[in-house]
Design a protein around this motif. Sequence first.
Motif, PDB file in Angstrom:
ATOM      1  N   ILE A  10       0.691  -0.836   0.529  1.00  0.00           N
ATOM      2  CA  ILE A  10       0.102   0.223   0.212  1.00  0.00           C
ATOM      3  C   ILE A  10       0.519   1.033   0.017  1.00  0.00           C
ATOM      4  CG2 ILE A  10      -1.921   1.684   1.214  1.00  0.00           C
ATOM      5  CD1 ILE A  10      -2.732  -0.708   2.243  1.00  0.00           C
ATOM      6  N   HIS A  11       1.955   1.316   0.813  1.00  0.00           N
ATOM      7  CA  HIS A  11       2.835   2.552   0.938  1.00  0.00           C
ATOM      8  C   HIS A  11       3.941   2.586  -0.141  1.00  0.00           C
ATOM      9  CE1 HIS A  11       6.522   4.097   1.750  1.00  0.00           C
ATOM     10  NE2 HIS A  11       5.922   5.202   2.914  1.00  0.00           N
ATOM     11  N   ASP A  12       3.751   1.291  -1.143  1.00  0.00           N
ATOM     12  CA  ASP A  12       4.936   2.069  -2.129  1.00  0.00           C
ATOM     13  C   ASP A  12       3.521   2.345  -3.361  1.00  0.00           C
ATOM     14  OD1 ASP A  12       7.001   0.897  -0.961  1.00  0.00           O
ATOM     15  OD2 ASP A  12       6.482  -1.255  -2.233  1.00  0.00           O
ATOM     16  N   TYR A  13       2.560   1.761  -3.191  1.00  0.00           N
ATOM     17  CA  TYR A  13       1.029   1.939  -4.584  1.00  0.00           C
ATOM     18  C   TYR A  13       1.383   3.882  -3.778  1.00  0.00           C
ATOM     19  CZ  TYR A  13      -2.567   2.115  -7.432  1.00  0.00           C
ATOM     20  OH  TYR A  13      -3.661   1.999  -8.473  1.00  0.00           O
ATOM     21  N   VAL A  14       0.808   4.114  -2.784  1.00  0.00           N
ATOM     22  CA  VAL A  14       0.095   5.803  -2.595  1.00  0.00           C
ATOM     23  C   VAL A  14       1.454   6.434  -3.240  1.00  0.00           C
ATOM     24  CG1 VAL A  14      -0.063   7.186  -1.066  1.00  0.00           C
ATOM     25  CG2 VAL A  14      -0.858   5.073  -0.448  1.00  0.00           C
ATOM     26  N   GLU A  15       2.989   5.946  -2.912  1.00  0.00           N
ATOM     27  CA  GLU A  15       4.050   6.379  -2.910  1.00  0.00           C
ATOM     28  C   GLU A  15       4.645   7.243  -4.382  1.00  0.00           C
ATOM     29  OE1 GLU A  15       9.100   6.539  -1.441  1.00  0.00           O
ATOM     30  OE2 GLU A  15       8.033   4.854  -2.136  1.00  0.00           O
ATOM     31  N   GLU A  16       3.981   5.958  -5.190  1.00  0.00           N
ATOM     32  CA  GLU A  16       4.239   5.796  -6.971  1.00  0.00           C
ATOM     33  C   GLU A  16       3.232   7.232  -7.451  1.00  0.00           C
ATOM     34  OE1 GLU A  16       3.093   2.546 -10.857  1.00  0.00           O
ATOM     35  OE2 GLU A  16       3.217   2.459  -8.971  1.00  0.00           O
ATOM     36  N   LYS A  17       1.585   7.029  -7.052  1.00  0.00           N
ATOM     37  CA  LYS A  17       0.742   7.481  -7.629  1.00  0.00           C
ATOM     38  C   LYS A  17       0.993   8.966  -6.811  1.00  0.00           C
ATOM     39  CE  LYS A  17      -2.274   4.436  -9.777  1.00  0.00           C
ATOM     40  NZ  LYS A  17      -2.668   4.938 -11.010  1.00  0.00           N
TER      41      LYS A  17
ATOM     42  N   ALA B  14       1.231  12.058  -9.135  1.00  0.00           N
ATOM     43  CA  ALA B  14       0.099  13.209  -9.317  1.00  0.00           C
ATOM     44  C   ALA B  14       1.530  15.047  -9.150  1.00  0.00           C
ATOM     45  CB  ALA B  14      -0.514  13.173  -7.785  1.00  0.00           C
ATOM     46  N   VAL B  15       2.444  15.094  -7.900  1.00  0.00           N
ATOM     47  CA  VAL B  15       3.062  15.836  -8.435  1.00  0.00           C
ATOM     48  C   VAL B  15       4.336  16.179  -8.689  1.00  0.00           C
ATOM     49  CG1 VAL B  15       2.735  16.793  -5.809  1.00  0.00           C
ATOM     50  CG2 VAL B  15       4.348  15.082  -6.009  1.00  0.00           C
TER      51      VAL B  15
ATOM     52  N   ILE C  83      -5.682  15.602  -6.949  1.00  0.00           N
ATOM     53  CA  ILE C  83      -5.199  16.201  -5.934  1.00  0.00           C
ATOM     54  C   ILE C  83      -4.315  17.013  -7.002  1.00  0.00           C
ATOM     55  CG2 ILE C  83      -2.836  15.184  -5.425  1.00  0.00           C
ATOM     56  CD1 ILE C  83      -4.264  17.243  -2.929  1.00  0.00           C
ATOM     57  N   ALA C  84      -4.089  16.593  -8.116  1.00  0.00           N
ATOM     58  CA  ALA C  84      -3.175  16.709  -9.626  1.00  0.00           C
ATOM     59  C   ALA C  84      -3.904  18.314  -9.830  1.00  0.00           C
ATOM     60  CB  ALA C  84      -2.914  15.660 -10.709  1.00  0.00           C
ATOM     61  N   ARG C  85      -5.507  17.421 -10.154  1.00  0.00           N
ATOM     62  CA  ARG C  85      -5.783  19.208 -11.218  1.00  0.00           C
ATOM     63  C   ARG C  85      -5.927  19.839  -9.796  1.00  0.00           C
ATOM     64  NH1 ARG C  85      -9.612  14.494 -11.720  1.00  0.00           N
ATOM     65  NH2 ARG C  85     -10.941  15.335  -9.921  1.00  0.00           N
ATOM     66  N   GLN C  86      -5.980  19.839  -8.909  1.00  0.00           N
ATOM     67  CA  GLN C  86      -5.965  21.126  -7.048  1.00  0.00           C
ATOM     68  C   GLN C  86      -4.207  21.609  -7.768  1.00  0.00           C
ATOM     69  OE1 GLN C  86      -9.038  21.744  -6.528  1.00  0.00           O
ATOM     70  NE2 GLN C  86      -9.368  20.796  -4.446  1.00  0.00           N
ATOM     71  N   LEU C  87      -3.067  21.413  -7.708  1.00  0.00           N
ATOM     72  CA  LEU C  87      -2.050  21.534  -8.072  1.00  0.00           C
ATOM     73  C   LEU C  87      -2.347  22.409  -8.595  1.00  0.00           C
ATOM     74  CD1 LEU C  87      -0.418  18.752  -6.628  1.00  0.00           C
ATOM     75  CD2 LEU C  87      -0.203  20.598  -5.501  1.00  0.00           C
ATOM     76  N   ARG C  88      -2.783  21.541 -10.309  1.00  0.00           N
ATOM     77  CA  ARG C  88      -2.903  22.398 -11.359  1.00  0.00           C
ATOM     78  C   ARG C  88      -3.612  24.193 -11.346  1.00  0.00           C
ATOM     79  NH1 ARG C  88      -4.813  18.564 -14.098  1.00  0.00           N
ATOM     80  NH2 ARG C  88      -2.951  17.333 -14.552  1.00  0.00           N
ATOM     81  N   LYS C  89      -4.170  23.882 -10.968  1.00  0.00           N
ATOM     82  CA  LYS C  89      -4.999  25.085 -10.493  1.00  0.00           C
ATOM     83  C   LYS C  89      -4.313  26.224 -10.074  1.00  0.00           C
ATOM     84  CE  LYS C  89      -9.764  24.198  -9.820  1.00  0.00           C
ATOM     85  NZ  LYS C  89     -11.288  23.773  -8.958  1.00  0.00           N
TER      86      LYS C  89
END
Length: 207
Positions: A16-23, A27-28, A87-93
């Motif tokens: 789970i940790h690795d999946y979150v980190e990868e995604k 995103a950022v 979160i990627a969309r929010q950062l882009r905005k």
Amino acid sequence: MKLLIQGNNITVTEAIHDYVEEKLEKAVKHFQAITTKVDVHLSVERNARIADRHKAEVTVYANGTVIRAQEGSENLYASIDLVSDKIARQLRKYKERHQDKKNHVLLHAGEIGTEEVATQPDLIGTRSPELPQEVIRMKYFAMPPMSIEEALVQLQLVDHDFYMFLNRDSHEINVIYSRNHGGYGVIQPRSANGNGHSNGNGNGKEA
């Protein structure tokens, strides 16, 4: 990027940790220059009959600005996918707003104003108001002074219906919120003498 992952009713395994980190790294990826810290909170409702009980909440700290997103689904990995995309969309905005200095927030008449709205006695219908027996979660955050326009931008970035802030002009705590019928409203404290706010000299009168 500093990444912190916490779990509630779930063990954060290495997978789970690795999946979150990868995604989230994906995103950022284009915003690492402004991203200082990322907090991830994963949770699973104990009641199996609850829909979308696997939830993922991500909070990104970017140049002193808090950007937050939350998603839930029937599968934890799907929730992680959904919240990473949001979160990627929010950062882009957020980045687009700061790159385009000519892009100002337009406050239309009736969206944010000083009108007083009386509290309706039947807002909760036939339900009896109940408070939780205990505090479930405490949140602490910095509250730098800002204008209503700046607070509106923050509201649009935190994925909430409301945002609490310290009004730069009145030096009082205000709440900006999304109205059910569109637009935004602002809740301001009212002093004992009936004025919207005091001037800080303790008597609420003009200096």
